[in-house]
Design a protein around this motif. Structure first.
Motif, PDB file in Angstrom:
ATOM      1  N   UNK A 128       0.855  -1.197   0.000  1.00  0.00           N
ATOM      2  CA  UNK A 128       0.000   0.000   0.000  1.00  0.00           C
ATOM      3  C   UNK A 128       0.890   1.245   0.000  1.00  0.00           C
ATOM      4  N   UNK A 129       1.380   1.661  -1.183  1.00  0.00           N
ATOM      5  CA  UNK A 129       2.319   2.790  -1.267  1.00  0.00           C
ATOM      6  C   UNK A 129       1.779   4.083  -0.668  1.00  0.00           C
ATOM      7  N   UNK A 130       0.469   4.281  -0.705  1.00  0.00           N
ATOM      8  CA  UNK A 130      -0.107   5.531  -0.206  1.00  0.00           C
ATOM      9  C   UNK A 130       0.050   5.694   1.298  1.00  0.00           C
ATOM     10  N   UNK A 131       0.434   4.621   2.000  1.00  0.00           N
ATOM     11  CA  UNK A 131       0.595   4.721   3.447  1.00  0.00           C
ATOM     12  C   UNK A 131       1.858   5.473   3.847  1.00  0.00           C
ATOM     13  N   UNK A 132       2.777   5.692   2.904  1.00  0.00           N
ATOM     14  CA  UNK A 132       4.033   6.386   3.219  1.00  0.00           C
ATOM     15  C   UNK A 132       4.072   7.691   2.419  1.00  0.00           C
ATOM     16  N   UNK A 133       3.667   8.806   3.031  1.00  0.00           N
ATOM     17  CA  UNK A 133       3.619  10.072   2.297  1.00  0.00           C
ATOM     18  C   UNK A 133       5.011  10.528   1.864  1.00  0.00           C
ATOM     19  N   UNK A 245       7.925  13.818  10.876  1.00  0.00           N
ATOM     20  CA  UNK A 245       8.560  12.515  10.721  1.00  0.00           C
ATOM     21  C   UNK A 245       9.491  12.543   9.516  1.00  0.00           C
ATOM     22  N   UNK A 246      10.393  11.597   9.486  1.00  0.00           N
ATOM     23  CA  UNK A 246      11.327  11.501   8.375  1.00  0.00           C
ATOM     24  C   UNK A 246      10.575  11.070   7.120  1.00  0.00           C
ATOM     25  N   UNK A 247      10.652  11.887   6.074  1.00  0.00           N
ATOM     26  CA  UNK A 247       9.961  11.580   4.825  1.00  0.00           C
ATOM     27  C   UNK A 247      10.410  10.218   4.302  1.00  0.00           C
ATOM     28  N   UNK A 248       9.438   9.393   3.938  1.00  0.00           N
ATOM     29  CA  UNK A 248       9.733   8.049   3.460  1.00  0.00           C
ATOM     30  C   UNK A 248      10.038   7.064   4.556  1.00  0.00           C
ATOM     31  N   UNK A 249      10.000   7.511   5.807  1.00  0.00           N
ATOM     32  CA  UNK A 249      10.393   6.652   6.918  1.00  0.00           C
ATOM     33  C   UNK A 249       9.306   6.412   7.939  1.00  0.00           C
ATOM     34  N   UNK A 266      -5.375  22.566  15.201  1.00  0.00           N
ATOM     35  CA  UNK A 266      -4.359  23.582  14.963  1.00  0.00           C
ATOM     36  C   UNK A 266      -2.960  23.042  14.906  1.00  0.00           C
ATOM     37  N   UNK A 267      -2.798  21.755  14.595  1.00  0.00           N
ATOM     38  CA  UNK A 267      -1.471  21.144  14.491  1.00  0.00           C
ATOM     39  C   UNK A 267      -1.052  21.063  13.025  1.00  0.00           C
ATOM     40  N   UNK A 268       0.247  21.055  12.806  1.00  0.00           N
ATOM     41  CA  UNK A 268       0.764  20.773  11.464  1.00  0.00           C
ATOM     42  C   UNK A 268       1.255  19.341  11.392  1.00  0.00           C
ATOM     43  N   UNK A 269       1.233  18.791  10.189  1.00  0.00           N
ATOM     44  CA  UNK A 269       1.804  17.471   9.903  1.00  0.00           C
ATOM     45  C   UNK A 269       2.842  17.670   8.813  1.00  0.00           C
ATOM     46  N   UNK A 270       4.057  17.183   9.059  1.00  0.00           N
ATOM     47  CA  UNK A 270       5.180  17.485   8.167  1.00  0.00           C
ATOM     48  C   UNK A 270       6.040  16.247   7.964  1.00  0.00           C
ATOM     49  N   UNK A 271       6.120  15.788   6.729  1.00  0.00           N
ATOM     50  CA  UNK A 271       7.079  14.741   6.343  1.00  0.00           C
ATOM     51  C   UNK A 271       8.366  15.450   5.948  1.00  0.00           C
ATOM     52  N   UNK A 272       9.339  15.422   6.832  1.00  0.00           N
ATOM     53  CA  UNK A 272      10.543  16.256   6.705  1.00  0.00           C
ATOM     54  C   UNK A 272      11.660  15.488   5.994  1.00  0.00           C
ATOM     55  N   UNK A 273      12.310  16.135   5.046  1.00  0.00           N
ATOM     56  CA  UNK A 273      13.461  15.521   4.394  1.00  0.00           C
ATOM     57  C   UNK A 273      14.541  15.239   5.441  1.00  0.00           C
TER      58      UNK A 273
END
Length: 274
Positions: A128-133, A245-249, A266-273
């Motif tokens: 399920x590739x969509x599970x990892x943003x 969280x670590x992008x791809x991780x 009021x929270x942000x969600x960020x997949x960080x490089x």
């Protein structure tokens, strides 16, 4: 078409993988370690014990399984030496040797045994590739102070990796309020909610972030950090500004619901490089 086996632990991930395989029309079977029943209401997993691993592997081969994915949380089971069959007993040195090294080594050893039976071990994102943003900010807007806290938390989690303690940390205004240990994410965020309101140097300053990433060198087919709506709710109760969280991780379950919960709080969600 070859059959996929989901070795299911507890939590929401196995449910999502079952749904993905059903949507693709792909045949599958579910297995679960005795004592850790997964929440799969429409499935009856094949239960197995470590002491009877070889008969279980032979059964999977007989069902046509060629691909295996491990999903969900388990604890190390109690081993009963008298239950070993002769074939599985021959694998004991490999398994026990790995247990003396750490959880990641155990998972690698188990994967290698499955591969010895000609089954390919894959990560959840292959199902399920969509599970990892991918990298990017999913919702909200981190401030520069939040970005500094995220960088500090990433450094802490990276340094924790060789100690095999956990995969997460909470940092606010440059101070580490908590690290993840064996009790897990919910316990850590609960501690922050209950204990850390007065620890921020400036009550009106940055609220802090929860950061999650795999251990350095971790085999990413197993034990990727998993986040979801409940994580968002726990972070909101802890008074944090966002989740990084670590992008791809990391795996994000119920993405639309998680994003809606984050925006409402009021929270942000960020997949960080990295």
């Amino acid at each position: 078409m070859s059959v996929t086996a989901i070795i299911a632990g507890q939590g929401g991930l196995p449910v999502h993988l079952v749904a993905a395989l059903r949507a693709a029309g792909a045949p599958f079977v579910a297995g679960s370690l005795d004592g850790f029943p997964p929440d799969l209401p429409d499935e009856t997993p094949i239960s197995f014990r470590i002491e009877r691993l070889v008969p279980f592997l032979d059964h999977l081969v007989g069902l046509g399984v060629k691909r295996v994915v491990f999903a969900g949380a388990i604890r190390r089971p109690r081993i009963e030496p008298e239950l070993f069959d002769p074939q599985t007993a021959a694998l004991v040195p490999r398994i026990v040797g790995a247990m003396q090294t750490g959880d990641d080594a155990v998972l690698r050893a188990v994967a290698a045994i499955f591969e010895d039976w000609d089954m390919e071990v894959v990560g959840a994102e292959e199902i399920a590739p969509d599970l990892v943003p991918g990298a990017g900010i999913l919702c909200g807007a981190p401030t520069e102070a939040d970005r500094r806290d995220a960088a500090r938390a990433a450094e802490i989690v990276k340094d924790l990796g060789p100690l095999d303690i956990g995969q997460g940390a909470v940092v606010a205004q440059g101070l580490c309020l908590a690290i993840e240990t064996l009790p897990g994410t919910d316990a850590m965020l609960g501690f922050v909610a209950a204990s850390c309101g007065g620890l921020r140097a400036n009550p009106k300053g940055a609220k802090g972030v929860f950061y999650k990433a795999p251990k350095p060198g971790q085999d990413r087919r197993f034990d990727l950090p998993t986040l979801g709506p409940e994580t968002v709710r726990a972070a909101a109760r802890a008074g944090l500004a966002g989740i990084v969280w670590e992008a791809g991780g990391a795996i994000l379950l119920d993405r639309k619901v998680a994003e809606a919960e984050a925006e409402a709080s009021g929270l942000f969600l960020w997949a960080r490089e990295p």
